[in-house]
Structures are given as C-alpha cells and as structure tokens.
Design a protein around this motif. Structure first.
Motif, PDB file in Angstrom:
ATOM      1  N   VAL A 377       0.840  -1.205   0.000  1.00 48.67           N
ATOM      2  CA  VAL A 377       0.000   0.000   0.000  1.00 48.67           C
ATOM      3  C   VAL A 377       0.872   1.251   0.000  1.00 48.67           C
ATOM      4  O   VAL A 377       0.586   2.235  -0.707  1.00 48.67           O
ATOM      5  N   PHE A 378       1.940   1.227   0.770  1.00 43.58           N
ATOM      6  CA  PHE A 378       2.867   2.358   0.806  1.00 43.58           C
ATOM      7  C   PHE A 378       3.526   2.557  -0.562  1.00 43.58           C
ATOM      8  O   PHE A 378       3.667   3.689  -1.045  1.00 43.58           O
ATOM      9  N   TYR A 379       3.933   1.447  -1.216  1.00 44.96           N
ATOM     10  CA  TYR A 379       4.533   1.557  -2.545  1.00 44.96           C
ATOM     11  C   TYR A 379       3.554   2.170  -3.547  1.00 44.96           C
ATOM     12  O   TYR A 379       3.913   3.052  -4.336  1.00 44.96           O
ATOM     13  N   ILE A 380       2.313   1.710  -3.513  1.00 45.17           N
ATOM     14  CA  ILE A 380       1.312   2.188  -4.467  1.00 45.17           C
ATOM     15  C   ILE A 380       1.087   3.688  -4.297  1.00 45.17           C
ATOM     16  O   ILE A 380       0.984   4.438  -5.291  1.00 45.17           O
ATOM     17  N   MET A 381       1.009   4.162  -3.058  1.00 41.01           N
ATOM     18  CA  MET A 381       0.782   5.591  -2.833  1.00 41.01           C
ATOM     19  C   MET A 381       1.939   6.424  -3.364  1.00 41.01           C
ATOM     20  O   MET A 381       1.739   7.506  -3.939  1.00 41.01           O
ATOM     21  N   VAL A 382       3.184   5.944  -3.201  1.00 43.16           N
ATOM     22  CA  VAL A 382       4.339   6.693  -3.723  1.00 43.16           C
ATOM     23  C   VAL A 382       4.299   6.750  -5.246  1.00 43.16           C
ATOM     24  O   VAL A 382       4.481   7.825  -5.850  1.00 43.16           O
ATOM     25  N   PHE A 383       4.021   5.625  -5.885  1.00 42.62           N
ATOM     26  CA  PHE A 383       3.976   5.607  -7.345  1.00 42.62           C
ATOM     27  C   PHE A 383       2.819   6.451  -7.883  1.00 42.62           C
ATOM     28  O   PHE A 383       2.969   7.159  -8.895  1.00 42.62           O
ATOM     29  N   VAL A 384       1.661   6.387  -7.225  1.00 42.05           N
ATOM     30  CA  VAL A 384       0.508   7.183  -7.674  1.00 42.05           C
ATOM     31  C   VAL A 384       0.807   8.666  -7.558  1.00 42.05           C
ATOM     32  O   VAL A 384       0.506   9.459  -8.468  1.00 42.05           O
ATOM     33  N   ALA A 385       1.406   9.092  -6.450  1.00 38.91           N
ATOM     34  CA  ALA A 385       1.725  10.507  -6.270  1.00 38.91           C
ATOM     35  C   ALA A 385       2.717  10.995  -7.321  1.00 38.91           C
ATOM     36  O   ALA A 385       2.571  12.094  -7.880  1.00 38.91           O
ATOM     37  N   LEU A 399      -3.594  15.930  -4.080  1.00 38.79           N
ATOM     38  CA  LEU A 399      -2.622  14.922  -3.639  1.00 38.79           C
ATOM     39  C   LEU A 399      -2.126  15.168  -2.225  1.00 38.79           C
ATOM     40  O   LEU A 399      -1.311  14.382  -1.725  1.00 38.79           O
ATOM     41  N   LYS A 400      -2.581  16.233  -1.599  1.00 42.82           N
ATOM     42  CA  LYS A 400      -2.111  16.533  -0.248  1.00 42.82           C
ATOM     43  C   LYS A 400      -2.467  15.414   0.730  1.00 42.82           C
ATOM     44  O   LYS A 400      -1.679  15.054   1.608  1.00 42.82           O
ATOM     45  N   GLY A 401      -3.668  14.843   0.566  1.00 42.42           N
ATOM     46  CA  GLY A 401      -4.060  13.731   1.436  1.00 42.42           C
ATOM     47  C   GLY A 401      -3.196  12.501   1.230  1.00 42.42           C
ATOM     48  O   GLY A 401      -2.863  11.780   2.180  1.00 42.42           O
ATOM     49  N   VAL A 402      -2.803  12.256  -0.048  1.00 41.65           N
ATOM     50  CA  VAL A 402      -1.924  11.116  -0.323  1.00 41.65           C
ATOM     51  C   VAL A 402      -0.566  11.316   0.330  1.00 41.65           C
ATOM     52  O   VAL A 402       0.014  10.395   0.920  1.00 41.65           O
ATOM     53  N   PHE A 403      -0.044  12.539   0.243  1.00 39.83           N
ATOM     54  CA  PHE A 403       1.256  12.813   0.861  1.00 39.83           C
ATOM     55  C   PHE A 403       1.185  12.691   2.391  1.00 39.83           C
ATOM     56  O   PHE A 403       2.141  12.226   3.023  1.00 39.83           O
ATOM     57  N   ILE A 404       0.064  13.104   2.974  1.00 39.55           N
ATOM     58  CA  ILE A 404      -0.092  12.946   4.432  1.00 39.55           C
ATOM     59  C   ILE A 404      -0.107  11.462   4.806  1.00 39.55           C
ATOM     60  O   ILE A 404       0.512  11.043   5.801  1.00 39.55           O
ATOM     61  N   ALA A 405      -0.797  10.636   3.991  1.00 42.93           N
ATOM     62  CA  ALA A 405      -0.819   9.186   4.255  1.00 42.93           C
ATOM     63  C   ALA A 405       0.581   8.595   4.114  1.00 42.93           C
ATOM     64  O   ALA A 405       0.985   7.724   4.907  1.00 42.93           O
TER      65      ALA A 405
END
Length: 762
Positions: A377-385, A399-405
């Motif tokens: 899940v952490f990998y996916i969020m980095v690639f999506v951002a 994308l601010k919420g993604v960066f906070i996660a």
C-alpha cells in the motif's frame, strides 16, 4: 587345636548350619529385591535406581568421599579405576534434596572446578563419559543449575579452560543420541546454546561445529512415525474457499512433518515402505530459547490444558490481526523469546534448514504476507503521487491527502525500524537490507513533506528531486522484500555480494576520478598570473560538474573537451592518455575481476541468505504468536517441539565430507561407543600407586587380577573391532566416491571417443 575346640565341626568337616525352610529363603529374597528396586514416592526427585543409603543419608559426606576418590583414581591402576567407575555408575543418575538444594554427582564436580584441580577434573570426566560402567541420562527438566554444560560454561567466564570440559559432556550427549537413537540425550546441549553464544572467550567455530554434530540425529520406530506424520505443506495459491491439495508423504521430494499425537491408530499405507530415505529429528531449541516462558510452559503445556478444559476455540482473524498490530506497535512485547544470533554458515545445517522450512510453511509466510500487504500500500501511494504529478498536474492540490498518508505510514515504518535497531543493534547495523529499509521509508517521507510545503506555498518550481529518487529506493526495497522467494533471492544475493565486495574499489575509483577532474580543470582553466581568456572553453569550472564531466568521459562523451583534443597542447593529450589507461583499462578490468569473484561467492551462498531471510520473518511470527491470547493453544498442532525430515545417504556423505577437513564429529576424547576405563585420562595418570601398600597377594587376589586383565584384553579386542569397522566404513565411503569419479571419467572418455576418428580410437 584351639580353633578346632572353639568351632566344633560337623561330620564332613564343615561347621554345622541351621536348616532354613525354602519358603522362608524365598520370602527373604523377595524382600531384598523390593528394597533394592524400591520406587520412591511421587513427590520425590530420586530416580528408581539402586540405593545403598550412602547418598541421601549424608550427601555432603558422600561428596567429600567422591572428591577423595578422584585423587585415588589419578594415582590408581586399572583395577582401582574400574572399581571407582562402577561405584560412580551406581549413583550418576541419582538426585537428592538437601536443605532445599538438588544435588547430583555431576553438579558437585562441575561446581568445584578450579585452576588447581583442572587436570584432575578433566581426567575424571573423561573417564566417566568413556567408561562402559557409567551411563548418564540427562534429566527431563530444563533447570539450568542441574545442567553440567551450563555450570561449566559459567565457570568458563573465570576459567576459560573450563570450556574444554563442557566439550567433553557435549560430545558424550551427541554420541549417545546417535548410538541409542534417542534425542533426549541432546537436551543439555540445546538448553545451553544461548549461554554458549554469549560466552566471549570461545573458539570461533565451536557453535557451528556443535550444530553440525546435531545435524543427523536418528530416531526409533521409523515406520510408526511415517504412518502418523502431519506434513507441513508448502504454501500454494488457491481460489477463495478452496482447500489445499494434500499429498501423501512419498509424493514429496523433501517432506518436513511432525508426529500426530492425537490419533492412537492410523491405517498403514503400504506405499510408505518404498520411501527408503533415512529419517532424522530436529528440535526448535536449535534456533531459539524462551527463558521467560520456561516456567509457564513447564507447568502447563497447551496439550494438557486442552485435555483438561476441552478444545480451545481458535481466535478470529480480526482478533489475530488486532493483536498482530498491537504487538508490532508496543515498544516491548509482553512475552518474547530469545533468538540465537547464528552465523550464516550455520544455516547450511540440514536440521536447521528443515526447521526453517517447517515454520515458514505453517506461520512464517502468513506473517510476511501481512507485512508485505501494508508495505505494498505504501509503494502504491508513492507511485501514484509521482505519476499524477507527471501526467495530471492539475490534481496537485488533491494529492495533499496522499502525501499525508505517505508521511504517516513512513513514520510508522521508521518507528518499527528504530525498534528493530534497539532489539539487536549489532545485527541491524551489519545487515545491508536495513540500509535499504531506511532509504525506502525515509526518503519518501522527506519528499512528501517537501511536496506539502510546495502545495501550501503554491511553489510550482519547488524541490522535487527527493521524491524522484524515492521511486528508485522503493523499487529496490520491493526487490529485497521478495528475497524470501527462492528465485528472486538468487539474484538479490549476487547483487548484494558484488556491492559488498567492491566497497574499497568504489573509494579508489572515486578518488581517481576526483584527482583527474581537478588536474584537467587546472590544465584547461588554470592561469599562472592574472585572468586568462576562457570564453570558448566548454569544460565547466564548477567542481561538481567537472567531476561529472570527467566521469562521463568513460561513456565516450568528449564534447566538453573536443576543441582541446584537436588544438590543445600535448600535455592535455598526455593527461587524457593517462586517464584512459587508469579508468578504462586498469580500474574497469579490476572491477570485472572483482565482480566475477563476488558472483561466484554469491552463487554459492545464496541459499544461506534465502534461509536467513525466511528466518527473520519466522522470528517475528513466533514472537507475535506468544502475544495472541489462546492462539498457540488453539493451533497447538503447528507449534511442536521437534520435527522430522529425510535425507539420502549421498547427501549425508557429501555434508560430512564438506566439513571433514576442519572438524570431526566427535573429538578423540569421546570417539567410539565405549572404551576401557583404564585407558581414560592422559599419560600423566600412569604413575606408581603411592596410596596403597601391597604385600604378598593371596591366590584369590592373583586369580582376581588375572580375571581383570582378561576382561581388559577382551574389551580392548572389542574396541579394536569397533575401530576396524569404522575404518572399513570410511574405506567403503572412499571407494564409493572413487567409483563415482571413475564412472564420470568413463562417460567423458566415451564422449571423446565418439568425437574422434574411428582409426584413432584404438
């Protein structure tokens, strides 16, 4: 004449004897037998062995006499030593409680080891464990103060030579476990492994050699164990609500299983008789110890609680996941076990390999899968951002919420890494995988913080390189996390071994490139006096760009110095010639040679790295299982104390030959099943007997000495026979190896003959 008058004789010249009824003689014999083999009460710790009253009536006096016997043993000859060993053999397995202290012969001897009596104790222990009259059986409990190996290892902190005495006991335990096919003899060795690993002044390969001796421990009742086997099936993908496909034991190449103790009878499978490989047992005490849980586990085992209270329901998967995350977040779990920090070479042991495989097939892969899901899940969020910032920049504010996660998950992972560091700092620092963990979690965390600052300040030209490099570290972390797979670990191990092998080369190479960069920069832009005209020079005066440009010369990019190559001075051409020779010819060829060596090493040791990766996951899973209420009780069938595995004769021979040069299974002190007690000890014991004054021996004494010598001769003949059998077995093994080599040579010769001209084959 006076004697005849005092002692009237019968009609046949013998003193008259009172007639005793046969029934009375029979009753007296029964009473003597009952007293001789009297069973102690249930609460007593005394073993049901022969009892003459001298041990428990006054134990301190008995032990003082035992220490005096040790001095008599050193000065005595063979008959005296044999008599002492027979006497010690009567009491070697007996215990007595005196003033709240449990006393045994071995405990008393081990506690009184000093520098003054070291040679005496060493000779006496060798005699005990080599004598055919003594058979010491370890106690079934795990109390350290009754374990002679633990007592001797504690003495080794003050007297380093005491570790040799511990080695004598260890060799005896290993030898008896293989001779009698009883793994119970290895309990003292396994229970003292953690103390042996903590010992600072120990031989470097002592632990590894002990584990190699424990590699092949045979068992009895092979057919019964195979018929009642519960196989640890390897994890396999199946659809939802699907059941794993279970196959019989003979369908697996290398099955690992436990004994089914719940079923008293299972129908015999005739096909199991075709499974002819040797069966061995391995204990999980070779991997870890649980000192905090000893008392709890010894008082009530999970199987006993199930027997008393009925089957315990299994906790739901939601409850399991809750306690899993709670155990990972807690700074220190409530209950934990102590894992041995074994060297990488110890994982080549077939017993340890079987233990790792069993635990991985049962709970290890589940622990890794849950952990990898969160990391995924952490990998996916980095690639999506990163991809959204490239292909859809208008979504930057969303994308601010993604960066906070990413920041929250990265912080949690960093806390887990910090906890892992404090649990074992030395192992954490020496592992290259932990460096990748820190980069994979720390760099995206820092990059996400920078991106949130850019979004809040509406800075479209803000720093973004940190988040860009985080993609590389995340990819590398994914590759390293998948090293639990056998195919992936092969390549990962080679990469890690190459990088570790050429660390010094990187420093030399970097220093050389920097030196040539400064030299070329001075040669092109240096001015002795005043300011020079550098308008047409493309070579940058910035030191960082100059080093990068010099490095790119190795790739054939000569554009910054193209004019100097055509119209420059001869000194510049000489500088380029030296640079080309130093980097392209010398250093690159050295790099290729080092990479070949590292590739060979990684190709040999990748299986050990693969097992170590799985072992790290098993450590976490085992710790979590102790902190989930009723989990081990409900799933007691996957937490056995021992497991069983198979191995072929060829694999056993190859494993022993692999380590035969540096280590032999049993030392010369304890080799063989039994030996003459008169030969025990060193040559310094062959001294004249000064404790006894021998007069004129009677005929009975002469006859007794002749019988003793005859027994000694017979025993020496038996030992010679055993030694000849061992030599024949070694010769047989060498002949088998030579036959295999001869067959290979014949096959190669046939291939050569097939390729040559028929006229030249003769």
């Amino acid at each position: 004449k006076k004697r005849k008058e005092r002692r009237p004789r019968g009609s046949k010249g013998r003193p008259p004897q009172a007639k005793i009824k046969p029934a009375k003689i029979k009753d007296e014999c029964k009473e003597k037998e009952k007293e001789k083999y009297k069973i102690p009460p249930p609460n007593s710790t005394t073993f049901p062995l022969y009892f003459d009253g001298s041990f428990s009536r006054d134990p301190f006096r008995f032990f003082n006499g035992l220490f005096a016997l040790m001095h008599i043993f050193r000065a005595g000859k063979d008959p005296v030593r044999q008599a002492i060993m027979q006497y010690v053999g009567l009491h070697i397995n007996r215990t007595v409680d005196c003033n709240g202290r449990t006393l045994t012969i071995l405990r008393a001897i081990c506690r009184r080891v000093r520098e003054v009596n070291y040679s005496l104790t060493e000779a006496f222990l060798k005699a005990i464990f080599n004598s055919p009259h003594v058979r010491w059986v370890p106690m079934p409990n795990r109390k350290r103060y009754l374990n002679p190996i633990s007592l001797l290892l504690r003495r080794a902190n003050e007297l380093p030579r005491a570790i040799n005495l511990a080695q004598i006991v260890i060799n005896y335990c290993v030898r008896m476990s293989k001779k009698e096919e009883d793994p119970h003899f290895t309990l003292p060795v396994l229970n003292s492994l953690h103390e042996l690993l903590k010992l600072k002044e120990r031989p470097p390969d002592l632990v590894t050699n002990i584990l190699r001796d424990l590699a092949y421990c045979p068992v009895q009742e092979r057919a019964f164990i195979i018929d009642h086997a519960i196989i640890a099936h390897p994890p396999s993908f199946r659809w939802l609500f699907g059941t794993p496909k279970k196959q019989p034991i003979y369908a697996y190449l290398d099955p690992v299983f436990k004994l089914d103790r719940s079923m008293l009878y299972r129908e015999h499978d005739p096909l199991n008789e075709n499974f002819t490989r040797d069966l061995f047992v391995a204990s999980f005490d070779m991997l870890w110890s649980s000192p905090e849980l000893e008392q709890e586990q010894s008082e009530r085992t999970p199987l006993e609680r199930i027997t008393d209270n009925g089957p315990i329901p299994s906790p739901s998967w939601i409850r399991v996941l809750y306690y899993f995350h709670l155990c990972k977040i807690m700074p220190r779990p409530n209950r934990r076990i102590e894992f041995y920090d074994l060297p990488l070479e110890a994982l080549d042991n077939p017993a340890i390999a079987a233990l790792i495989e069993y635990k991985w097939n049962t709970i290890g892969y589940k622990y890794w899968l849950v952990r990898f899901c969160w990391q995924f899940v952490f990998y996916i969020m980095v690639f999506v951002a990163v991809l959204l910032q490239v292909y859809d920049p208008t979504q930057g504010y969303s994308l601010k919420g993604v960066f906070i996660a990413i920041i929250v998950m990265g912080a949690i992972f960093m806390v887990l890494e910090l906890r892992q560091f404090f649990s074992n700092p030395r192992r954490y620092v020496t592992s290259p995988y932990n460096v990748v963990d820190l980069l994979a979690f720390g760099v995206p965390l820092a990059g996400s913080i920078i991106q949130i600052v850019n979004i809040d300040t509406d800075n479209n030209q803000g720093h973004k390189a940190t988040l860009s490099f985080s993609v590389l570290f995340v990819f590398l972390h994914i590759l390293f996390e998948l090293r639990v797979n056998q195919n992936v670990c092969h390549f990962v191990a080679i990469i890690v071994r190459i990088v570790g092998k050429i660390q010094v080369f990187f420093l030399i190479f970097a220093a050389g490139v920097i030196a040539f960069s400064i030299a070329i920069l001075h040669l092109i832009r240096g001015c002795p006096v005043g300011v020079c005209d550098t308008a047409g020079i493309k070579f940058s005066d910035d030191i960082y760009r100059a080093i990068a440009t010099t490095y790119f010369f190795m790739g054939g990019i000569w554009d910054p110095v193209e004019d100097q190559l055509e119209n420059g001075p001869n000194s510049f051409l000489l500088m380029i010639i030296l640079y080309f020779f130093f980097t392209t010819i010398l250093l690159l060829n050295v790099l290729i040679a080092l990479m070949n060596v590292a590739f060979t090493d990684g190709d040999v040791s990748w299986k050990l790295i693969w097992r170590e990766s799985r072992l790290r996951c098993i450590e976490g899973a085992e710790t979590v299982s102790y902190n989930i209420p009723n989990y081990r009780e409900a799933h007691h069938d996957i937490f056995p104390k021992t497991i069983y595995y198979f191995d072929t004769r060829k694999e056993q021979r190859e494993y022993r030959e692999k380590y035969s040069d540096g280590h032999e299974g049993d030392s010369s002190d304890t080799r063989g099943g039994s030996s003459n007690s008169g030969d025990t000890g060193s040559s310094q014991l062959d001294q004249p007997n000064t404790l006894f004054k021998r007069g004129n021996s009677s005929s009975s004494a002469t006859r007794q000495s002749k019988m003793t010598k005859l027994k000694a001769i017979k025993q020496s003949h038996e030992e010679l026979k055993q030694e000849m059998k061992r030599e024949i077995q070694r010769s047989h093994n060498q002949i088998m190896v030579l036959q295999d080599q001869l067959a290979d040579m014949r096959e190669m010769l046939n291939k050569v003959l097939m390729q040559t001209d028929p006229t030249q084959q003769q």
